[in-house]
Design a protein around this motif. Structure first.
Motif, PDB file in Angstrom:
ATOM      1  N   PRO A  58       7.522 -12.632 100.454  1.00  0.00           N
ATOM      2  CA  PRO A  58       6.161 -13.071 100.107  1.00  0.00           C
ATOM      3  C   PRO A  58       5.176 -11.922  99.868  1.00  0.00           C
ATOM      4  O   PRO A  58       4.355 -11.984  98.972  1.00  0.00           O
ATOM      5  CB  PRO A  58       5.723 -13.906 101.312  1.00  0.00           C
ATOM      6  CG  PRO A  58       6.962 -14.242 102.048  1.00  0.00           C
ATOM      7  CD  PRO A  58       7.977 -13.188 101.715  1.00  0.00           C
ATOM      8  N   GLU A  59       5.271 -10.852 100.671  1.00  0.00           N
ATOM      9  CA  GLU A  59       4.351  -9.710 100.507  1.00  0.00           C
ATOM     10  C   GLU A  59       4.961  -8.601  99.659  1.00  0.00           C
ATOM     11  O   GLU A  59       4.426  -7.507  99.583  1.00  0.00           O
ATOM     12  CB  GLU A  59       3.982  -9.085 101.859  1.00  0.00           C
ATOM     13  CG  GLU A  59       3.655  -9.994 102.991  1.00  0.00           C
ATOM     14  CD  GLU A  59       4.877 -10.504 103.752  1.00  0.00           C
ATOM     15  OE1 GLU A  59       5.825  -9.750 104.014  1.00  0.00           O
ATOM     16  OE2 GLU A  59       4.868 -11.698 104.072  1.00  0.00           O
ATOM     17  N   GLY A  60       6.114  -8.863  99.074  1.00  0.00           N
ATOM     18  CA  GLY A  60       6.818  -7.822  98.330  1.00  0.00           C
ATOM     19  C   GLY A  60       7.623  -6.958  99.283  1.00  0.00           C
ATOM     20  O   GLY A  60       7.754  -7.255 100.470  1.00  0.00           O
ATOM     21  N   VAL A  61       8.172  -5.879  98.778  1.00  0.00           N
ATOM     22  CA  VAL A  61       9.029  -4.997  99.564  1.00  0.00           C
ATOM     23  C   VAL A  61       8.406  -3.607  99.611  1.00  0.00           C
ATOM     24  O   VAL A  61       8.020  -3.059  98.575  1.00  0.00           O
ATOM     25  CB  VAL A  61      10.446  -4.901  98.940  1.00  0.00           C
ATOM     26  CG1 VAL A  61      11.318  -3.929  99.713  1.00  0.00           C
ATOM     27  CG2 VAL A  61      11.096  -6.275  98.889  1.00  0.00           C
ATOM     28  N   ASP A  62       8.302  -3.049 100.811  1.00  0.00           N
ATOM     29  CA  ASP A  62       7.868  -1.667 100.975  1.00  0.00           C
ATOM     30  C   ASP A  62       9.119  -0.800 100.864  1.00  0.00           C
ATOM     31  O   ASP A  62       9.842  -0.612 101.848  1.00  0.00           O
ATOM     32  CB  ASP A  62       7.179  -1.480 102.327  1.00  0.00           C
ATOM     33  CG  ASP A  62       6.694  -0.062 102.552  1.00  0.00           C
ATOM     34  OD1 ASP A  62       6.948   0.823 101.693  1.00  0.00           O
ATOM     35  OD2 ASP A  62       6.065   0.181 103.598  1.00  0.00           O
ATOM     36  N   TRP A  63       9.405  -0.296  99.676  1.00  0.00           N
ATOM     37  CA  TRP A  63      10.650   0.425  99.420  1.00  0.00           C
ATOM     38  C   TRP A  63      10.763   1.713 100.224  1.00  0.00           C
ATOM     39  O   TRP A  63      11.862   2.206 100.447  1.00  0.00           O
ATOM     40  CB  TRP A  63      10.808   0.702  97.922  1.00  0.00           C
ATOM     41  CG  TRP A  63      10.967  -0.566  97.150  1.00  0.00           C
ATOM     42  CD1 TRP A  63      10.040  -1.144  96.323  1.00  0.00           C
ATOM     43  CD2 TRP A  63      12.089  -1.454  97.154  1.00  0.00           C
ATOM     44  NE1 TRP A  63      10.529  -2.326  95.820  1.00  0.00           N
ATOM     45  CE2 TRP A  63      11.783  -2.545  96.302  1.00  0.00           C
ATOM     46  CE3 TRP A  63      13.327  -1.435  97.791  1.00  0.00           C
ATOM     47  CZ2 TRP A  63      12.661  -3.592  96.077  1.00  0.00           C
ATOM     48  CZ3 TRP A  63      14.207  -2.485  97.561  1.00  0.00           C
ATOM     49  CH2 TRP A  63      13.873  -3.541  96.713  1.00  0.00           C
ATOM     50  N   LYS A  64       9.648   2.264 100.700  1.00  0.00           N
ATOM     51  CA  LYS A  64       9.697   3.486 101.510  1.00  0.00           C
ATOM     52  C   LYS A  64      10.114   3.192 102.949  1.00  0.00           C
ATOM     53  O   LYS A  64      10.499   4.096 103.674  1.00  0.00           O
ATOM     54  CB  LYS A  64       8.347   4.191 101.488  1.00  0.00           C
ATOM     55  CG  LYS A  64       8.004   4.773 100.132  1.00  0.00           C
ATOM     56  CD  LYS A  64       6.700   5.493 100.154  1.00  0.00           C
ATOM     57  CE  LYS A  64       6.396   6.022  98.772  1.00  0.00           C
ATOM     58  NZ  LYS A  64       5.120   6.691  98.693  1.00  0.00           N
ATOM     59  N   HIS A  65      10.004   1.932 103.357  1.00  0.00           N
ATOM     60  CA  HIS A  65      10.336   1.559 104.734  1.00  0.00           C
ATOM     61  C   HIS A  65      11.308   0.383 104.775  1.00  0.00           C
ATOM     62  O   HIS A  65      11.262  -0.414 105.708  1.00  0.00           O
ATOM     63  CB  HIS A  65       9.057   1.222 105.506  1.00  0.00           C
ATOM     64  CG  HIS A  65       8.118   2.383 105.587  1.00  0.00           C
ATOM     65  ND1 HIS A  65       7.036   2.524 104.754  1.00  0.00           N
ATOM     66  CD2 HIS A  65       8.123   3.475 106.383  1.00  0.00           C
ATOM     67  CE1 HIS A  65       6.409   3.646 105.031  1.00  0.00           C
ATOM     68  NE2 HIS A  65       7.043   4.243 106.022  1.00  0.00           N
ATOM     69  N   ILE A  66      12.144   0.282 103.796  1.00  0.00           N
ATOM     70  CA  ILE A  66      13.090  -0.836 103.742  1.00  0.00           C
ATOM     71  C   ILE A  66      14.105  -0.685 104.879  1.00  0.00           C
ATOM     72  O   ILE A  66      14.517   0.421 105.211  1.00  0.00           O
ATOM     73  CB  ILE A  66      13.780  -0.934 102.364  1.00  0.00           C
ATOM     74  CG1 ILE A  66      14.494  -2.273 102.244  1.00  0.00           C
ATOM     75  CG2 ILE A  66      14.699   0.227 102.126  1.00  0.00           C
ATOM     76  CD1 ILE A  66      14.696  -2.725 100.830  1.00  0.00           C
TER      77      ILE A  66
END
Length: 152
Positions: A58-66
């Motif tokens: 829902p909030e998208g993906v934080d690719w730096k902290h996946i």
């Protein structure tokens, strides 16, 4: 969404595919035989995975902290793909465990529904601080179940 094939070697999907990403084949994706190069399929599956997660969360993906990583990928090739074919990658979850889940993806010809390739990818929960496996975050499980419209 198209997921099956007239090829008897192609397994019938266990679950529906709710996610589809159209793909563009580039000239340099083609090998000397005029087929899509096998290595490019993995790139297309990666694109499908990243778009799937971006659309599911829902909030998208934080690719730096996946907090998930690929542990294993297996591909089965069923038919060659040519530069003139309209193709897409479809994605679904087939299994959810405490620390891992399995994705099934298919490259399909969108005009004929022919299945070109199937990949099964095991994703593992990962703790960046410790460098070890970790349980899948409950937010991921809830979002995946909501998107797939079934209990995983």
């Amino acid at each position: 969404m198209a997921t099956s094939s007239s090829n008897p070697r192609v397994p019938v999907p266990e679950f529906p595919f709710r996610h589809k990403v159209p793909l563009q084949i580039r000239f340099n994706d083609i090998d000397l035989l005029g087929h899509l190069n096998n290595a490019v399929y993995i790139q297309f599956f990666d694109l499908g995975k990243s778009r799937y997660f971006q659309d599911v969360m829902p909030e998208g993906v934080d690719w730096k902290h996946i907090n998930i990583v690929v542990a294993n990928i297996n591909c089965d090739f069923f038919a060659p793909t040519y530069i003139t074919e309209p193709i897409a990658v479809v994605t679904t979850i087939t299994h959810m465990g405490e620390k891992s889940f399995t994705l099934e993806q298919r490259i399909i010809n969108t005009a004929t529904d022919e299945v070109k390739c199937i990949a099964r990818t095991i994703m593992v929960g990962f703790d960046i601080a410790t460098g070890k496996s970790a349980p899948i975050d409950h937010k991921w499980v809830e979002a995946l179940e909501a998107y797939e419209q079934r209990k995983l």
